[in-house]
Design a protein around this motif. Structure first.
Motif, PDB file in Angstrom:
ATOM      1  N   SER A   8     -27.425  19.563 -42.781  1.00 24.89           N
ATOM      2  CA  SER A   8     -27.533  18.114 -42.914  1.00 24.89           C
ATOM      3  C   SER A   8     -27.662  17.708 -44.384  1.00 24.89           C
ATOM      4  CB  SER A   8     -28.741  17.605 -42.126  1.00 24.89           C
ATOM      5  OG  SER A   8     -29.922  18.187 -42.639  1.00 24.89           O
ATOM      6  N   VAL A   9     -27.656  18.680 -45.262  1.00 24.03           N
ATOM      7  CA  VAL A   9     -27.765  18.372 -46.687  1.00 24.03           C
ATOM      8  C   VAL A   9     -26.379  18.081 -47.259  1.00 24.03           C
ATOM      9  CG1 VAL A   9     -29.847  19.773 -47.009  1.00 24.03           C
ATOM     10  CG2 VAL A   9     -27.613  20.785 -47.428  1.00 24.03           C
ATOM     11  N   PRO A  10     -26.305  17.268 -48.289  1.00 23.42           N
ATOM     12  CA  PRO A  10     -25.018  16.989 -48.926  1.00 23.42           C
ATOM     13  C   PRO A  10     -24.402  18.257 -49.527  1.00 23.42           C
ATOM     14  CG  PRO A  10     -26.665  15.395 -49.607  1.00 23.42           C
ATOM     15  CD  PRO A  10     -27.389  16.490 -48.875  1.00 23.42           C
ATOM     16  N   VAL A  11     -23.086  18.345 -49.461  1.00 22.10           N
ATOM     17  CA  VAL A  11     -22.367  19.536 -49.928  1.00 22.10           C
ATOM     18  C   VAL A  11     -21.251  19.108 -50.884  1.00 22.10           C
ATOM     19  CG1 VAL A  11     -20.917  21.476 -49.205  1.00 22.10           C
ATOM     20  CG2 VAL A  11     -22.857  20.770 -47.778  1.00 22.10           C
ATOM     21  N   LEU A  12     -21.212  19.772 -52.041  1.00 23.40           N
ATOM     22  CA  LEU A  12     -20.127  19.590 -52.998  1.00 23.40           C
ATOM     23  C   LEU A  12     -19.346  20.894 -53.051  1.00 23.40           C
ATOM     24  CD1 LEU A  12     -18.565  18.162 -55.263  1.00 23.40           C
ATOM     25  CD2 LEU A  12     -20.368  18.919 -56.850  1.00 23.40           C
ATOM     26  N   ILE A  13     -18.073  20.829 -52.733  1.00 21.61           N
ATOM     27  CA  ILE A  13     -17.206  22.002 -52.738  1.00 21.61           C
ATOM     28  C   ILE A  13     -16.281  21.888 -53.938  1.00 21.61           C
ATOM     29  CG2 ILE A  13     -15.427  23.274 -51.465  1.00 21.61           C
ATOM     30  CD1 ILE A  13     -16.719  21.659 -48.951  1.00 21.61           C
ATOM     31  N   ILE A  62     -18.331  15.594 -62.480  1.00 16.42           N
ATOM     32  CA  ILE A  62     -18.283  15.630 -61.009  1.00 16.42           C
ATOM     33  C   ILE A  62     -19.628  16.069 -60.438  1.00 16.42           C
ATOM     34  CG2 ILE A  62     -17.252  16.846 -59.025  1.00 16.42           C
ATOM     35  CD1 ILE A  62     -15.326  14.813 -60.214  1.00 16.42           C
ATOM     36  N   VAL A  63     -20.185  17.136 -60.996  1.00 16.73           N
ATOM     37  CA  VAL A  63     -21.471  17.644 -60.502  1.00 16.73           C
ATOM     38  C   VAL A  63     -22.583  16.632 -60.758  1.00 16.73           C
ATOM     39  CG1 VAL A  63     -23.210  19.464 -60.765  1.00 16.73           C
ATOM     40  CG2 VAL A  63     -20.782  20.065 -60.660  1.00 16.73           C
ATOM     41  N   SER A  64     -22.622  16.074 -61.956  1.00 13.56           N
ATOM     42  CA  SER A  64     -23.661  15.087 -62.292  1.00 13.56           C
ATOM     43  C   SER A  64     -23.587  13.866 -61.390  1.00 13.56           C
ATOM     44  CB  SER A  64     -23.525  14.653 -63.750  1.00 13.56           C
ATOM     45  OG  SER A  64     -23.769  15.726 -64.607  1.00 13.56           O
ATOM     46  N   GLU A  65     -22.386  13.358 -61.167  1.00 10.86           N
ATOM     47  CA  GLU A  65     -22.228  12.185 -60.302  1.00 10.86           C
ATOM     48  C   GLU A  65     -22.643  12.486 -58.866  1.00 10.86           C
ATOM     49  OE1 GLU A  65     -18.187  10.861 -60.789  1.00 10.86           O
ATOM     50  OE2 GLU A  65     -18.620   9.946 -62.741  1.00 10.86           O
ATOM     51  N   PHE A  66     -22.307  13.681 -58.396  1.00 15.05           N
ATOM     52  CA  PHE A  66     -22.690  14.062 -57.037  1.00 15.05           C
ATOM     53  C   PHE A  66     -24.209  14.140 -56.916  1.00 15.05           C
ATOM     54  CE2 PHE A  66     -23.660  17.202 -53.731  1.00 15.05           C
ATOM     55  CZ  PHE A  66     -22.987  16.639 -52.655  1.00 15.05           C
ATOM     56  N   ILE A  67     -24.849  14.764 -57.897  1.00 11.22           N
ATOM     57  CA  ILE A  67     -26.315  14.880 -57.871  1.00 11.22           C
ATOM     58  C   ILE A  67     -26.960  13.502 -57.953  1.00 11.22           C
ATOM     59  CG2 ILE A  67     -28.327  15.703 -59.171  1.00 11.22           C
ATOM     60  CD1 ILE A  67     -26.573  18.193 -59.887  1.00 11.22           C
ATOM     61  N   GLU A  68     -26.482  12.667 -58.850  1.00 13.48           N
ATOM     62  CA  GLU A  68     -27.043  11.328 -59.003  1.00 13.48           C
ATOM     63  C   GLU A  68     -26.881  10.512 -57.724  1.00 13.48           C
ATOM     64  OE1 GLU A  68     -29.023   8.193 -60.295  1.00 13.48           O
ATOM     65  OE2 GLU A  68     -28.867  10.032 -61.458  1.00 13.48           O
TER      66      GLU A  68
END
Length: 83
Positions: A8-13, A62-68
């Motif tokens: 259920s946690v957000p996932v960045l691939i 991309i990673v920073s935006e996803f985390i934010e």
């Protein structure tokens, strides 16, 4: 892929389109099996483990935006429980 379909946690691939060890189709299968919030970033011209080296600035963005985005959503959700 079984684990990601249950999370259920957000996932960045992040996956390189020139990866010869893990075909890019695998990234799409993982993405499609994920039921939680998810994003997919295919890095053009990147081989296996080469996504960061191919375009470090875009990778970091991309990673920073996803985390934010994920952090902001979690913080908003938590504040609703505290009200």
């Amino acid at each position: 892929m079984c684990a990601v379909s249950k999370t259920s946690v957000p996932v960045l691939i992040i996956h390189g389109d020139k990866d010869k060890k893990a075909p890019v189709s695998m990234a799409y299968k993982i993405y499609n099996s994920c039921k939680s919030e998810r994003e997919l970033y295919i890095v053009s011209e990147a081989e296996h483990t080469g996504c960061y080296r191919t375009d470090p600035e875009k990778y970091k963005m991309i990673v920073s935006e996803f985390i934010e985005k994920t952090y902001s959503a979690m913080k908003k959700e938590q504040s609703m429980f505290l009200e």
